[in-house]
Design an enzyme around this catalytic site. Structure first.
Site, mmCIF file in Angstrom:
data_model
loop_
_atom_site.group_PDB
_atom_site.id
_atom_site.type_symbol
_atom_site.label_atom_id
_atom_site.label_comp_id
_atom_site.label_asym_id
_atom_site.label_seq_id
_atom_site.Cartn_x
_atom_site.Cartn_y
_atom_site.Cartn_z
ATOM 1 N N GLU A 157 0.842 -1.204 0.000
ATOM 2 C CA GLU A 157 0.000 0.000 0.000
ATOM 3 C C GLU A 157 0.871 1.247 0.000
ATOM 4 O O GLU A 157 2.007 1.219 0.483
ATOM 5 C CB GLU A 157 -0.870 0.014 1.271
ATOM 6 N N ASP A 158 0.328 2.337 -0.499
ATOM 7 C CA ASP A 158 1.044 3.607 -0.400
ATOM 8 C C ASP A 158 0.946 4.174 1.007
ATOM 9 O O ASP A 158 1.924 4.612 1.580
ATOM 10 C CB ASP A 158 0.534 4.624 -1.440
ATOM 11 N N ASP A 192 -4.147 5.230 6.302
ATOM 12 C CA ASP A 192 -4.594 6.453 6.964
ATOM 13 C C ASP A 192 -5.523 6.054 8.115
ATOM 14 O O ASP A 192 -5.069 5.790 9.219
ATOM 15 C CB ASP A 192 -5.285 7.331 5.910
ATOM 16 N N PHE A 243 -1.729 15.753 4.984
ATOM 17 C CA PHE A 243 -1.813 15.259 3.611
ATOM 18 C C PHE A 243 -0.452 15.337 2.924
ATOM 19 O O PHE A 243 0.250 16.343 3.024
ATOM 20 C CB PHE A 243 -2.847 16.062 2.825
ATOM 21 N N ARG A 288 1.907 12.526 -8.549
ATOM 22 C CA ARG A 288 2.400 11.150 -8.384
ATOM 23 C C ARG A 288 3.823 10.984 -8.902
ATOM 24 O O ARG A 288 4.571 10.119 -8.432
ATOM 25 C CB ARG A 288 1.496 10.166 -9.141
HETATM 26 P P1 XMP Z 1 -7.612 4.621 4.605
HETATM 27 O O1 XMP Z 1 -8.232 5.689 5.465
HETATM 28 O O2 XMP Z 1 -8.632 3.713 4.013
HETATM 29 O O3 XMP Z 1 -6.991 5.467 3.442
HETATM 30 O O4 XMP Z 1 -6.514 3.899 5.335
HETATM 31 C C1 XMP Z 1 -6.089 4.972 2.577
HETATM 32 C C2 XMP Z 1 -6.182 5.676 1.250
HETATM 33 O O5 XMP Z 1 -6.489 7.082 1.380
HETATM 34 C C3 XMP Z 1 -5.672 7.855 0.532
HETATM 35 N N1 XMP Z 1 -4.861 8.793 1.347
HETATM 36 C C4 XMP Z 1 -3.955 9.688 0.891
HETATM 37 N N2 XMP Z 1 -3.545 9.971 -0.361
HETATM 38 N N3 XMP Z 1 -2.084 11.629 0.497
HETATM 39 C C5 XMP Z 1 -2.609 10.965 -0.547
HETATM 40 O O6 XMP Z 1 -2.223 11.234 -1.668
HETATM 41 C C6 XMP Z 1 -2.443 11.392 1.780
HETATM 42 O O7 XMP Z 1 -1.919 12.039 2.696
HETATM 43 C C7 XMP Z 1 -3.427 10.366 1.989
HETATM 44 N N4 XMP Z 1 -4.037 9.875 3.103
HETATM 45 C C8 XMP Z 1 -4.883 8.909 2.660
HETATM 46 C C9 XMP Z 1 -4.827 6.880 -0.236
HETATM 47 O O8 XMP Z 1 -5.420 6.646 -1.490
HETATM 48 C C10 XMP Z 1 -4.836 5.611 0.564
HETATM 49 O O9 XMP Z 1 -4.733 4.444 -0.202
HETATM 50 MG MG MG Z 2 -4.382 4.370 -2.393
#
Ligand code: XMP
Ligand code: MG
Length: 175
Positions: free
Chosen positions: A100-101, A104, A153, A166
């Site tokens: 995962e990237d 959150d 963010f 990206r």
């Molecule tokens: P959850 O809350 O499901 O979120 O863990 C995960 C997804 O939310 C996006 N995300 C971000 N994308 N900068 C971004 O570009 C951020 O700071 C950020 N925080 C959450 C992301 O797609 C991730 O997979």
């Molecule tokens: Mg994502």
């Protein structure tokens, strides 16, 4: 400072710092997965750069595949349902490393993990480029984390702000 759409972002992590951490993660994965031939499963779109860099550092036999998660706003009270698009491999008896990237709130993975578990893989671990520990609301724990960051963010290194950013080699944080 850089501007993307209407917002200003400050430099946060350089590509050199990122690369150093990824080598360290790969070293751990290499030790943990010797002889296991893991299937690395990148979650699109955000993880594609991290997944590529991490995968290149793996010295063990490994496969890689990517899936896209789609969330539908349900008309029922159950809310969002997340489903995988493009998963062709059979996960049964495989050692899966989800890439995962960013984790959150943890909602995405906490919804998606049960779908994977149903296929009865031999094991599932999570490798994430970033976690935001103070934003976590669901019971999801990464096994390999490159960086823990504050609840702000970020963009770059695969992560986007409304589609852009990206391709930035470094990571930037919202001012
Ligand atoms: P959850 O809350 O499901 O979120 O863990 C995960 C997804 O939310 C996006 N995300 C971000 N994308 N900068 C971004 O570009 C951020 O700071 C950020 N925080 C959450 C992301 O797609 C991730 O997979
Ligand atoms: Mg994502």
């Amino acid at each position: 400072m850089i501007t993307i759409h209407d917002k200003e972002f400050a430099p946060f992590l350089t590509s050199e710092e990122i690369s150093k951490r990824i080598k360290a993660l790969a070293w751990k994965i290499n030790a943990d997965y010797a002889g296991k031939r893991p299937l690395v499963l990148g979650i699109l779109n955000g993880s594609f750069i991290f997944a590529a860099d991490l995968f290149r550092e793996l010295a063990v036999e490994a496969e890689i595949s990517f899936i896209k998660l789609a969330s539908y706003k349900g008309t029922t009270t159950t809310g969002n349902v997340i489903t995988a698009i493009g998963l062709e491999e059979t996960l049964t008896d495989r050692h899966i490393i989800i890439v995962e990237d960013i984790i959150d709130t943890g909602k995405t993975l906490s919804t998606f993990l049960p779908q994977l578990t149903r296929q009865q893989p031999a094991s599932i671990k999570i490798a994430t480029f970033l976690t935001k520990p103070t934003a976590l609301k669901y019971d999801v724990k990464a096994d390999y984390t490159a960086f823990e960051i504050e609840d702000k963010f970020v963009v770059g290194y695969g992560l986007d702000y409304d589609g852009l950013g990206r391709n930035l080699p470094d990571l930037y944080i919202l001012k």
